[in-house]
Design a protein around this motif. Sequence first.
Motif, short mmCIF file in Angstrom:
data_model
loop_
_atom_site.label_atom_id
_atom_site.label_comp_id
_atom_site.label_asym_id
_atom_site.label_seq_id
_atom_site.Cartn_x
_atom_site.Cartn_y
_atom_site.Cartn_z
N TYR A 72 51.79 15.19 58.45
CA TYR A 72 50.99 15.80 59.71
C TYR A 72 49.73 15.98 59.44
O TYR A 72 48.89 16.06 60.38
CB TYR A 72 51.86 17.20 59.83
CG TYR A 72 51.32 18.08 61.04
CD1 TYR A 72 51.51 17.63 62.32
CD2 TYR A 72 50.37 19.10 60.85
CE1 TYR A 72 51.16 18.22 63.42
CE2 TYR A 72 50.13 20.05 62.13
CZ TYR A 72 50.26 19.41 63.38
OH TYR A 72 49.88 20.11 64.13
N CYS A 96 41.10 24.10 67.22
CA CYS A 96 41.91 24.76 65.89
C CYS A 96 42.85 25.72 66.34
O CYS A 96 44.07 25.63 66.03
CB CYS A 96 40.86 25.64 65.00
SG CYS A 96 39.61 24.45 64.07
N GLN A 97 42.71 26.47 67.51
CA GLN A 97 43.86 27.09 68.17
C GLN A 97 44.89 26.53 68.63
O GLN A 97 45.92 26.67 68.49
CB GLN A 97 43.11 28.17 69.11
CG GLN A 97 44.10 29.19 69.87
CD GLN A 97 43.23 29.81 70.90
OE1 GLN A 97 42.42 29.32 71.50
NE2 GLN A 97 43.84 31.17 71.04
N TYR A 98 44.54 25.25 69.26
CA TYR A 98 45.41 24.34 69.94
C TYR A 98 46.44 23.51 68.96
O TYR A 98 47.58 23.51 68.99
CB TYR A 98 44.61 23.44 71.03
CG TYR A 98 45.68 22.41 71.40
CD1 TYR A 98 46.51 22.72 72.60
CD2 TYR A 98 45.68 21.22 71.08
CE1 TYR A 98 47.32 21.83 73.22
CE2 TYR A 98 46.52 20.18 71.59
CZ TYR A 98 47.38 20.39 72.66
OH TYR A 98 48.25 19.62 73.32
N MET A 99 45.62 23.20 67.78
CA MET A 99 46.30 22.52 66.75
C MET A 99 46.85 23.62 65.80
O MET A 99 47.56 22.80 64.86
CB MET A 99 45.14 21.51 66.09
CG MET A 99 44.91 20.43 66.94
SD MET A 99 46.12 19.42 67.85
CE MET A 99 46.51 18.27 66.23
N HIS A 100 46.58 24.70 65.79
CA HIS A 100 47.44 25.56 64.76
C HIS A 100 46.71 25.32 63.37
O HIS A 100 47.68 25.38 62.42
CB HIS A 100 48.90 25.68 64.96
CG HIS A 100 49.27 25.63 66.42
ND1 HIS A 100 49.36 27.16 67.01
CD2 HIS A 100 49.99 24.65 67.16
CE1 HIS A 100 49.79 26.93 68.18
NE2 HIS A 100 50.26 25.76 68.12
N ILE A 101 45.35 25.28 63.36
CA ILE A 101 44.90 25.02 61.96
C ILE A 101 43.81 26.16 61.75
O ILE A 101 43.24 26.63 62.83
CB ILE A 101 44.26 23.63 61.67
CG1 ILE A 101 43.15 23.54 62.80
CG2 ILE A 101 45.33 22.72 61.68
CD1 ILE A 101 42.46 22.06 62.51
N ARG A 102 43.19 26.32 60.72
CA ARG A 102 42.14 27.37 60.40
C ARG A 102 40.86 26.53 60.70
O ARG A 102 40.88 25.59 60.41
CB ARG A 102 42.22 27.95 58.86
CG ARG A 102 43.21 28.84 58.90
CD ARG A 102 43.41 29.51 57.39
NE ARG A 102 44.64 29.86 57.14
CZ ARG A 102 45.72 29.46 56.21
NH1 ARG A 102 45.52 28.29 55.65
NH2 ARG A 102 46.58 30.11 56.01
N LYS A 103 39.78 27.42 61.00
CA LYS A 103 38.72 26.89 61.37
C LYS A 103 38.10 26.34 60.12
O LYS A 103 37.39 25.10 60.33
CB LYS A 103 37.75 27.90 62.04
CG LYS A 103 36.49 27.29 62.65
CD LYS A 103 35.78 28.45 63.28
CE LYS A 103 34.40 27.90 63.88
NZ LYS A 103 33.58 28.98 64.71
#
Length: 134
Positions: A72, A96-103
Amino acid sequence: MLSKSDEEILTDRLRNWGRWAADNQHSATNWIYRMMLLSGEIKLSESDGTKVDLADALLVERAWKGLPQKPYRYYVAKWVLAAHYAYPKLSVWRFCQYMHIRKREYEDLLRLAHYMIYNRLDQHAAKNLAAHSS
């Protein structure tokens, strides 16, 4: 690690690809459209005064499509690359919010994507060199 000149060349190629991708929204993959572009019947917009190199943009597009999507992390890195170059108005925070990752992961994933696409493009260049040297 990429040399400074390799990094600059790759960045220029990715910016060219990003302009192409943002301008035509992937419609240039149609061969009729590509022929019309090459003949000059259709012109790509040059908002910043820089002409899009269609042939190179299509090579980068092919390399980008061929990037691995598993695990992933590679999938996310592939889309970080597209977001960074093809959608420059998209904020890092929103992506980042859309992909669920930290900035803070964004830069690491962008660096990973640079290496991945550089290897794909370099592999393609080596194949062309081998085919033309015979």
